[in-house]
Design a protein around this motif. Structure first.
Motif, PDB file in Angstrom:
ATOM      1  N   ASN B 129       0.765  -1.519  -0.081  1.00  0.00           N
ATOM      2  CA  ASN B 129      -0.307   0.030  -0.053  1.00  0.00           C
ATOM      3  C   ASN B 129       0.592   1.113  -0.207  1.00  0.00           C
ATOM      4  O   ASN B 129       1.810   1.379   0.792  1.00  0.00           O
ATOM      5  CB  ASN B 129      -0.702   0.026   1.235  1.00  0.00           C
ATOM      6  CG  ASN B 129      -2.052   1.275   1.327  1.00  0.00           C
ATOM      7  OD1 ASN B 129      -1.210   2.146   1.218  1.00  0.00           O
ATOM      8  ND2 ASN B 129      -3.198   0.542   1.508  1.00  0.00           N
ATOM      9  N   GLU B 131       0.515   4.437   0.796  1.00  0.00           N
ATOM     10  CA  GLU B 131       0.660   4.872   1.905  1.00  0.00           C
ATOM     11  C   GLU B 131       1.203   4.672   3.360  1.00  0.00           C
ATOM     12  O   GLU B 131       1.595   5.277   4.075  1.00  0.00           O
ATOM     13  CB  GLU B 131      -0.090   6.215   2.310  1.00  0.00           C
ATOM     14  CG  GLU B 131      -0.520   7.620   1.356  1.00  0.00           C
ATOM     15  CD  GLU B 131      -1.681   8.898   0.847  1.00  0.00           C
ATOM     16  OE1 GLU B 131      -2.203   9.020   2.713  1.00  0.00           O
ATOM     17  OE2 GLU B 131      -2.217   8.429  -0.205  1.00  0.00           O
ATOM     18  N   ALA B 148       3.965   3.718  -5.534  1.00  0.00           N
ATOM     19  CA  ALA B 148       2.545   3.003  -5.982  1.00  0.00           C
ATOM     20  C   ALA B 148       3.119   1.890  -6.189  1.00  0.00           C
ATOM     21  O   ALA B 148       2.573   1.035  -7.636  1.00  0.00           O
ATOM     22  CB  ALA B 148       0.980   3.938  -6.138  1.00  0.00           C
ATOM     23  N   GLN B 151      -0.375  -0.473  -8.520  1.00  0.00           N
ATOM     24  CA  GLN B 151      -0.890   0.696  -9.245  1.00  0.00           C
ATOM     25  C   GLN B 151      -0.033   1.786  -9.829  1.00  0.00           C
ATOM     26  O   GLN B 151      -0.596   2.150 -10.920  1.00  0.00           O
ATOM     27  CB  GLN B 151      -2.039   2.023  -7.739  1.00  0.00           C
ATOM     28  CG  GLN B 151      -2.764   1.304  -6.780  1.00  0.00           C
ATOM     29  CD  GLN B 151      -1.828   0.988  -6.305  1.00  0.00           C
ATOM     30  OE1 GLN B 151      -1.077   0.769  -5.469  1.00  0.00           O
ATOM     31  NE2 GLN B 151      -2.755   0.572  -5.279  1.00  0.00           N
ATOM     32  N   PRO B 153       2.279   1.292 -13.743  1.00  0.00           N
ATOM     33  CA  PRO B 153       2.072   0.093 -14.816  1.00  0.00           C
ATOM     34  C   PRO B 153       3.673  -0.333 -14.331  1.00  0.00           C
ATOM     35  O   PRO B 153       4.388  -1.115 -15.165  1.00  0.00           O
ATOM     36  CB  PRO B 153       1.923   0.558 -15.606  1.00  0.00           C
ATOM     37  CG  PRO B 153       1.141   2.402 -15.528  1.00  0.00           C
ATOM     38  CD  PRO B 153       1.408   2.292 -14.171  1.00  0.00           C
ATOM     39  N   LEU B 240      -3.096  -0.327 -16.842  1.00  0.00           N
ATOM     40  CA  LEU B 240      -2.340  -0.807 -18.691  1.00  0.00           C
ATOM     41  C   LEU B 240      -2.018  -1.992 -18.727  1.00  0.00           C
ATOM     42  O   LEU B 240      -1.203  -2.239 -18.829  1.00  0.00           O
ATOM     43  CB  LEU B 240      -1.410   0.164 -18.359  1.00  0.00           C
ATOM     44  CG  LEU B 240      -2.446   1.234 -17.961  1.00  0.00           C
ATOM     45  CD1 LEU B 240      -1.217   2.604 -18.260  1.00  0.00           C
ATOM     46  CD2 LEU B 240      -2.994   2.355 -18.795  1.00  0.00           C
ATOM     47  N   PHE B 255     -13.725 -16.866 -18.833  1.00  0.00           N
ATOM     48  CA  PHE B 255     -15.111 -17.223 -17.870  1.00  0.00           C
ATOM     49  C   PHE B 255     -15.520 -15.923 -17.739  1.00  0.00           C
ATOM     50  O   PHE B 255     -15.778 -15.925 -16.903  1.00  0.00           O
ATOM     51  CB  PHE B 255     -13.933 -17.779 -16.804  1.00  0.00           C
ATOM     52  CG  PHE B 255     -14.338 -19.420 -16.534  1.00  0.00           C
ATOM     53  CD1 PHE B 255     -14.909 -20.366 -16.937  1.00  0.00           C
ATOM     54  CD2 PHE B 255     -12.629 -19.566 -16.738  1.00  0.00           C
ATOM     55  CE1 PHE B 255     -14.386 -21.663 -17.462  1.00  0.00           C
ATOM     56  CE2 PHE B 255     -11.688 -20.645 -17.163  1.00  0.00           C
ATOM     57  CZ  PHE B 255     -13.337 -21.812 -17.066  1.00  0.00           C
TER      58      PHE B 255
END
Lengths: 436, 297
Positions: B129, B131, B148, B151, B153, B240, B255
């Protein structure tokens, strides 16, 4: 001697295995026989129906099934809910193997695709034949949604219009008036700026949630007089990347990016445990979402209110009705009985039972009028119904193509990999190239 | 007479396994091979399976996401397989030393392998995480502003590779047993000849455990190409498509989009890729794997 023993042992082992493999089919055959025997001379028709969602909130469905069984001696219905989020997979595989329930629930986002696959039975003939049943008892909007290519495929279970939800405590603390019916999106943004707080360089409170969920974004784009596809859902060029869309999305993205943002980034949201829990813990002042949020909000001690989604610059206002509808398996052997069950599950008594606990709004006009007369908190939510429009996923079988292209473009914009204009240009091109 | 009887007993004994193989492995494999030349959306039942020849494969070779998923998977395998093997050997050597409390350390290093992958994935989501995660918190003590991880790429794939180190307990255990099979007298002889600790490692330990390396390498390659759970739970292919592993893409096609023919074709391509790499390792093994008591060289 020893060898003989080993042969017997092996034979026993494998037969045990075989037997255990067969036992499931054996059991059902048995139970089928015995219940048929119990009911006497007349053959009882067995039906199953299914919904998603946790078993608790569906208990009213179980109640409805019990009452149905009591009042229909020739039909035995079984309720089989699918907990968790495996509903679509389970339904799809059971449809493929021919073991799907006779009646099942579908969300509005999938209305089109299930009809497109031909697994849902059109209901017009059954409705026409049944003189005791009149579609006029339902909200016209809902029936319109459930009609695809001029045929009725679904009967309403419940519905949830999108509205603006606000945290009263945050507004009171800042001494700012609650959202009014006259608000435009610019008013919302200006208020969100006042309600965003930072402490030591870290955000502690956000004014509005400009997330990546496409439904609120559609209502926002409609307010600005634009959409990601044409009305028929056949073209993205000139819609997904029109001047209006580009400038509106630029404004929207600015809300959740940069040092002066008023909305959590997707990372912020994750860090703080999701948008609804941020709202409940007084870290988020406003969000646009469906009425189902109420059941969570009522469990927490947040003080909340609902309001109309703001207007656009030209006074346009829009919402989406999220709805669930009962569908009949087109391969069921007992269509008449299945329709009987559908009528029961979407009938007046069922609507009353479900809305009694306040979790869902009734789909029938008369019952909704009753709710309107007594409910304060839900008034704007119900009013949002008259502004409801159909997102592209409900207008065309191509819907998912537009949706996917758009969400991917949004993701690229949000991580700063592309600017709004080129990302949306690319998305329009991708979408159009995939449409047959 | 006696022979055929015992033969029959043998077949009866393996019958449960044989049935399992035919019903749950061979059957589905043949079915998926047929499907890879067909179009099938699952939902409309088996009667709607439509033979389309090579269409699926043609479409796959024009599919940018196919190449993206190949790229992600190859990068992951190329970095993680050698990294995991080197790390496992080093830790196994340490755990093989005679010292007090070694059993405790062995337990600690193996423990993560017992915990379900989904649970550890959720834990790593918290660690990563941006932060509040302890990783960036720890980096902060040294004045480094951590990214991050999941998060961004540019970092997500790397984060998953680093996280993979947490799950090498199984490999370590296999190396440990390989190390314990190295005869003590070789070390004694080496020591007498004046070989230092590094010389002993490279000239005795490493050659002696090459069969174990061989085995772990093949398992590692297969595991690397089939990587799925963690990416599914933690990033779902994002951001992305930077963690769109081959198997994840296959799963989505099968699926989420219910394009079973396309997904089956994808799975057979993966099967061939894994087969090729495994054969490559097996073929090369005569050059570097040493079997005791084997006088081929």
């Amino acid at each position: 001697m020893k060898k003989k023993l080993s042969i017997t042992l092996a034979a026993v082992l494998s037969s045990v295995l075989l037997l255990s493999a067969c036992s499931t089919s054996g059991n059902t055959a048995n139970s089928g026989n015995s219940s048929a025997g119990n009911s006497g001379s007349k053959e009882k028709v067995h039906l199953t129906f299914s919904t998603w969602g946790d078993v608790n909130s569906s208990s009213s469905e179980q109640k409805l099934a019990d009452e149905f069984n009591a009042s229909h001696p020739n039909i035995e219905v079984k309720f089989e809910p699918v907990p968790g989020d495996g509903y679509a997979t389970k339904l799809t595989t059971s449809l493929a193997s021919g073991t799907a329930p006779d009646v099942f629930l579908i969300g509005e986002g999938d209305f089109y695709s299930y009809v497109d696959k031909g697994v849902v039975e059109p209901l017009d003939d059954y409705v026409a034949k049944d003189t005791s049943f009149d579609l006029k008892m339902y909200q016209q909007d809902l029936i319109d949604m459930e009609r695809i290519n001029d045929k009725l495929y679904y009967l309403p279970k419940d519905f949830n219009p999108l509205a603006l939800w606000y945290n009263k405590r945050i507004f009171d603390e800042a001494g700012i008036a609650y959202p009014s019916d006259e608000w435009t999106w610019d008013d919302l943004i200006a208020t969100a700026q006042k309600l965003t707080k930072q402490e030591k360089g870290k955000y502690t409170q956000f004014g509005f949630n400009a997330g990546t969920w496409e439904y609120p974004i559609y209502t926002y784009l409609w307010a600005y007089g634009t959409d990601i596809a044409n009305e028929e859902g056949t073209k993205a060029e000139g819609f997904m990347n029109s001047e209006k869309t580009v400038s509106a999305i630029q404004k929207y993205v600015d809300l959740s990016t940069g040092p002066n943002r008023v909305s959590p980034t997707p990372q912020d949201t994750e860090t703080m445990g999701g948008d609804s829990s941020m709202f409940m813990t007084d870290k988020l002042a406003m969000m646009v979402t469906g009425r189902w949020i109420k059941s969570d909000l009522d469990k927490s001690n947040v003080e909340y209110g609902s309001a109309l989604i703001p207007k656009g610059p030209d006074g346009d206002r829009a919402s989406i009705i999220a709805a669930a509808g009962w569908a009949m398996n087109s391969k069921t052997k007992h269509k008449e009985e299945a329709f009987e069950l559908m009528k029961w599950l979407s009938g007046t008594d069922a609507q009353k039972l479900r809305s009694k606990d306040g979790l869902v709004l009734p789909a029938t006009t008369a019952e909704l009028e009753e709710v309107k007369a007594t409910e304060e908190k839900d008034k704007p939510v119900i009013e949002m119904m008259s502004y409801a429009r159909k997102p592209v996923t409900m207008r065309s079988a191509n819907g998912p193509i537009f949706k996917d292209a758009f969400t991917q473009a949004l993701e690229k914009i949000l991580v700063g990999k592309m600017d709004v204009k080129s990302a949306l240009d690319e998305a329009a091109k991708t979408a159009d190239s995939k449409i047959k | 007479m006696n022979n055929t009887k015992s033969d029959r007993a043998g077949y009866l004994f393996i019958l449960p396994w044989l049935l399992g193989l035919v019903i749950f492995t061979l059957g589905p494999m043949i079915f998926s091979l047929i499907l890879s030349f067909s179009k099938w959306d699952v939902i409309t039942g088996v009667e709607s399976i439509q033979y389309v020849g090579l269409d699926n494969f043609k479409a796959i070779f024009h599919d940018p996401l196919f190449y993206q998923s190949l790229k992600v998977t190859f990068i992951f395998a190329l970095v993680s397989v050698p990294l995991f093997q080197v790390a496992s050997i080093l830790i196994a050597v340490l755990l093989n030393m005679r010292s007090r409390g070694m059993k405790f350390f062995r337990l600690i290093y193996f423990m993560p392998s017992v915990i379900p992958a989904v649970a550890t994935s959720m834990m790593w989501v918290m660690i990563f995480n941006p932060e509040y995660g302890i990783l960036n918190e720890a980096l902060g003590w040294f004045g480094i502003q951590g990214p991050a991880w999941l998060q961004d790429p540019n970092y997500a794939l790397g984060a998953l590779i680093v996280m993979g180190l947490w799950g090498i307990g199984n490999t370590i255990i296999i190396y440990l047993s390989g190390l314990q099979g190295v005869p003590e007298d070789l070390y004694e002889a080496g020591e007498l000849d004046g070989a230092g600790i590094f010389r002993r490692f490279f000239s005795i330990t490493l050659p002696m455990i090459t069969p174990t390396i061989f085995f772990n390498l093949i398992m590692g390659i297969i595991g690397g190409f089939q990587y799925f759970t963690q990416a599914f739970v933690m990033t779902n292919g994002g951001p992305l498509n930077s963690t769109l592993f081959y198997n994840l893409y296959l799963y989505n096609k099968a699926f989420i989009e219910f394009d079973m023919g396309y997904a089956s074709a994808l799975s057979w391509i993966l099967f061939i890729i894994i087969l090729l790499f495994t054969l490559l390792v097996i073929r090369s093994s005569s050059f570097w794997v040493y079997y005791q008591g084997d006088d081929r060289d």
